[in-house]
Design a protein around this motif. Structure first.
Motif, PDB file in Angstrom:
ATOM      1  N   CYS A  28       7.806  -7.616  -6.010  1.00  0.00           N
ATOM      2  CA  CYS A  28       9.128  -7.166  -4.919  1.00  0.00           C
ATOM      3  C   CYS A  28       9.688  -6.137  -5.140  1.00  0.00           C
ATOM      4  N   CYS A  29       9.050  -4.817  -6.515  1.00  0.00           N
ATOM      5  CA  CYS A  29       9.515  -3.886  -6.644  1.00  0.00           C
ATOM      6  C   CYS A  29       8.709  -3.154  -5.134  1.00  0.00           C
ATOM      7  N   LEU A  30       7.912  -3.603  -4.733  1.00  0.00           N
ATOM      8  CA  LEU A  30       6.635  -2.449  -3.815  1.00  0.00           C
ATOM      9  C   LEU A  30       7.411  -2.287  -2.616  1.00  0.00           C
ATOM     10  N   GLN A  31       6.682  -1.278  -2.070  1.00  0.00           N
ATOM     11  CA  GLN A  31       8.199  -0.963  -0.735  1.00  0.00           C
ATOM     12  C   GLN A  31       6.939  -1.701   0.242  1.00  0.00           C
ATOM     13  N   GLU A  37       8.285  -3.907  16.628  1.00  0.00           N
ATOM     14  CA  GLU A  37       8.013  -4.797  17.689  1.00  0.00           C
ATOM     15  C   GLU A  37       8.200  -5.666  16.758  1.00  0.00           C
ATOM     16  N   THR A  38       7.665  -6.362  16.309  1.00  0.00           N
ATOM     17  CA  THR A  38       6.722  -7.910  16.135  1.00  0.00           C
ATOM     18  C   THR A  38       7.310  -8.453  14.784  1.00  0.00           C
ATOM     19  N   GLY A  39       8.393  -7.809  14.712  1.00  0.00           N
ATOM     20  CA  GLY A  39       8.796  -8.132  12.814  1.00  0.00           C
ATOM     21  C   GLY A  39       7.670  -8.884  11.609  1.00  0.00           C
ATOM     22  N   ASP A  40       6.460  -8.653  12.484  1.00  0.00           N
ATOM     23  CA  ASP A  40       5.838  -8.948  10.804  1.00  0.00           C
ATOM     24  C   ASP A  40       6.117  -7.437   9.468  1.00  0.00           C
ATOM     25  N   ILE A  41       5.835  -7.534   8.296  1.00  0.00           N
ATOM     26  CA  ILE A  41       6.132  -7.256   7.426  1.00  0.00           C
ATOM     27  C   ILE A  41       5.328  -6.675   6.245  1.00  0.00           C
ATOM     28  N   TYR A  42       4.421  -5.722   6.070  1.00  0.00           N
ATOM     29  CA  TYR A  42       2.935  -5.355   5.572  1.00  0.00           C
ATOM     30  C   TYR A  42       3.648  -4.242   4.333  1.00  0.00           C
ATOM     31  N   TYR A  43       3.642  -4.778   2.746  1.00  0.00           N
ATOM     32  CA  TYR A  43       3.540  -3.974   2.026  1.00  0.00           C
ATOM     33  C   TYR A  43       2.643  -2.949   1.892  1.00  0.00           C
ATOM     34  N   THR A  44       3.280  -2.212   0.822  1.00  0.00           N
ATOM     35  CA  THR A  44       2.246  -0.603   0.615  1.00  0.00           C
ATOM     36  C   THR A  44       2.308  -1.157  -0.919  1.00  0.00           C
ATOM     37  N   ARG A  45       1.462   0.223  -1.550  1.00  0.00           N
ATOM     38  CA  ARG A  45       1.085   0.503  -2.759  1.00  0.00           C
ATOM     39  C   ARG A  45       1.983   0.832  -3.504  1.00  0.00           C
ATOM     40  N   LEU A  46       3.059   1.671  -2.512  1.00  0.00           N
ATOM     41  CA  LEU A  46       3.624   2.494  -3.537  1.00  0.00           C
ATOM     42  C   LEU A  46       5.023   1.379  -3.941  1.00  0.00           C
ATOM     43  N   PRO A 132       5.872  11.514   0.932  1.00  0.00           N
ATOM     44  CA  PRO A 132       7.219  11.751   2.031  1.00  0.00           C
ATOM     45  C   PRO A 132       7.062   9.735   2.476  1.00  0.00           C
ATOM     46  N   GLU A 133       8.113   9.636   3.010  1.00  0.00           N
ATOM     47  CA  GLU A 133       8.500   8.135   4.025  1.00  0.00           C
ATOM     48  C   GLU A 133       7.764   7.992   5.083  1.00  0.00           C
ATOM     49  N   ASP A 134       7.489   9.568   5.805  1.00  0.00           N
ATOM     50  CA  ASP A 134       6.864   9.548   6.993  1.00  0.00           C
ATOM     51  C   ASP A 134       5.275   8.838   6.888  1.00  0.00           C
ATOM     52  N   ASP A 135       4.969   8.777   5.641  1.00  0.00           N
ATOM     53  CA  ASP A 135       3.374   8.304   5.148  1.00  0.00           C
ATOM     54  C   ASP A 135       2.792   7.675   4.845  1.00  0.00           C
ATOM     55  N   TRP A 136       3.713   6.784   4.325  1.00  0.00           N
ATOM     56  CA  TRP A 136       4.305   5.834   4.053  1.00  0.00           C
ATOM     57  C   TRP A 136       3.661   4.821   4.864  1.00  0.00           C
ATOM     58  N   GLU A 137       3.375   4.775   5.579  1.00  0.00           N
ATOM     59  CA  GLU A 137       2.377   2.982   6.565  1.00  0.00           C
ATOM     60  C   GLU A 137       0.768   3.921   6.487  1.00  0.00           C
ATOM     61  N   GLU A 138       0.220   5.214   5.745  1.00  0.00           N
ATOM     62  CA  GLU A 138      -1.242   5.567   5.220  1.00  0.00           C
ATOM     63  C   GLU A 138      -1.568   4.424   4.000  1.00  0.00           C
ATOM     64  N   HIS A 139      -0.483   4.272   3.215  1.00  0.00           N
ATOM     65  CA  HIS A 139      -0.611   3.098   2.115  1.00  0.00           C
ATOM     66  C   HIS A 139      -0.257   1.993   2.323  1.00  0.00           C
ATOM     67  N   ILE A 140      -0.215   1.197   3.158  1.00  0.00           N
ATOM     68  CA  ILE A 140      -0.147  -0.525   3.592  1.00  0.00           C
ATOM     69  C   ILE A 140      -1.872  -0.963   2.910  1.00  0.00           C
ATOM     70  N   ILE A 141      -1.686  -2.229   2.200  1.00  0.00           N
ATOM     71  CA  ILE A 141      -2.585  -3.056   1.620  1.00  0.00           C
ATOM     72  C   ILE A 141      -2.511  -4.273   1.577  1.00  0.00           C
ATOM     73  N   PHE A 142      -1.618  -4.811   2.799  1.00  0.00           N
ATOM     74  CA  PHE A 142      -1.289  -6.070   2.826  1.00  0.00           C
ATOM     75  C   PHE A 142      -0.075  -6.545   3.856  1.00  0.00           C
ATOM     76  N   LYS A 143      -0.481  -7.789   4.414  1.00  0.00           N
ATOM     77  CA  LYS A 143       0.362  -8.591   5.624  1.00  0.00           C
ATOM     78  C   LYS A 143       0.773  -9.501   5.465  1.00  0.00           C
ATOM     79  N   VAL A 144       2.144  -9.225   4.809  1.00  0.00           N
ATOM     80  CA  VAL A 144       3.032 -10.825   4.734  1.00  0.00           C
ATOM     81  C   VAL A 144       2.586 -11.391   6.056  1.00  0.00           C
ATOM     82  N   ASN A 145       2.014 -13.393   5.399  1.00  0.00           N
ATOM     83  CA  ASN A 145       1.760 -13.981   6.318  1.00  0.00           C
ATOM     84  C   ASN A 145       3.097 -14.604   6.840  1.00  0.00           C
TER      85      ASN A 145
END
Ligand code: SF4
Ligand code: SF4
Length: 145
Positions: A28-31, A37-46, A132-145
């Motif tokens: 839960c400490c991962l960003q 648009e979709t409300g989908d949530i993605y975990y990053t490795r940050l 940088p926060e603008d680059d967090w998207e590049e560190h997505i590791i999975f999508k919440v089901n």
């Protein structure tokens, strides 16, 4: 007598019992990022900058002042927090499932989550303030089901 997590509902637990449910996985400490648009949530490795190498929070008693988005779970939240990892003890019990065999309450060993590789400790994590926060998207590791 059966252990408290089998005998009591989440609402009936004492504050100490409630706290002891946390297995220390630090997932839960991962960003996380939400798609507007979709409300989908993605975990990053940050991971939150305040997490230490043993998956402990360095600022636990003042965590909500330091990190306003840090969650302070209560039984009322559990219906709303579908992004909690499916191994999270709060979610597991809320869904009426048994605690996993590696959970510290079952093993009697505080570090069993880490020793069994169930925490983020072995994941390729990076502190969130190293990117940088603008680059967090590049560190997505999975999508919440
Ligand atoms: S995901 Fe659940 S069990 Fe894991 S650290 Fe967070 S609150 Fe504790
Ligand atoms: S403040 Fe502590 S508990 Fe909250 S996200 Fe950061 S490391 Fe985790």
């Amino acid at each position: 007598m059966r252990p408290f997590w089998q005998r009591k509902t989440l609402r009936e637990m004492t504050a100490q019992e409630w706290e002891s449910l946390c297995d220390g996985c630090a997932k839960c400490c991962l960003q996380k990022l939400e798609d507007d648009e979709t409300g989908d949530i993605y975990y990053t490795r940050l991971v939150c900058r305040y997490l230490d190498e043993r998956c402990q929070c360095r600022v636990y008693s003042e965590r909500q002042q330091k990190v306003p988005s840090c969650i302070w779970l209560t039984p009322d939240d559990l219906d709303k927090l579908q992004w909690l990892p499916d191994t999270c003890a709060y979610r597991v019990l809320h869904e009426g499932k048994p605690l996993p065999s590696w959970h510290p309450l079952r093993t009697g060993k505080p570090l069993s989550t880490l020793k069994k590789g169930k925490s983020v400790q072995q994941w390729p994590i990076l502190p969130d303030d190293s990117v940088p926060e603008d680059d967090w998207e590049e560190h997505i590791i999975f999508k919440v089901n």
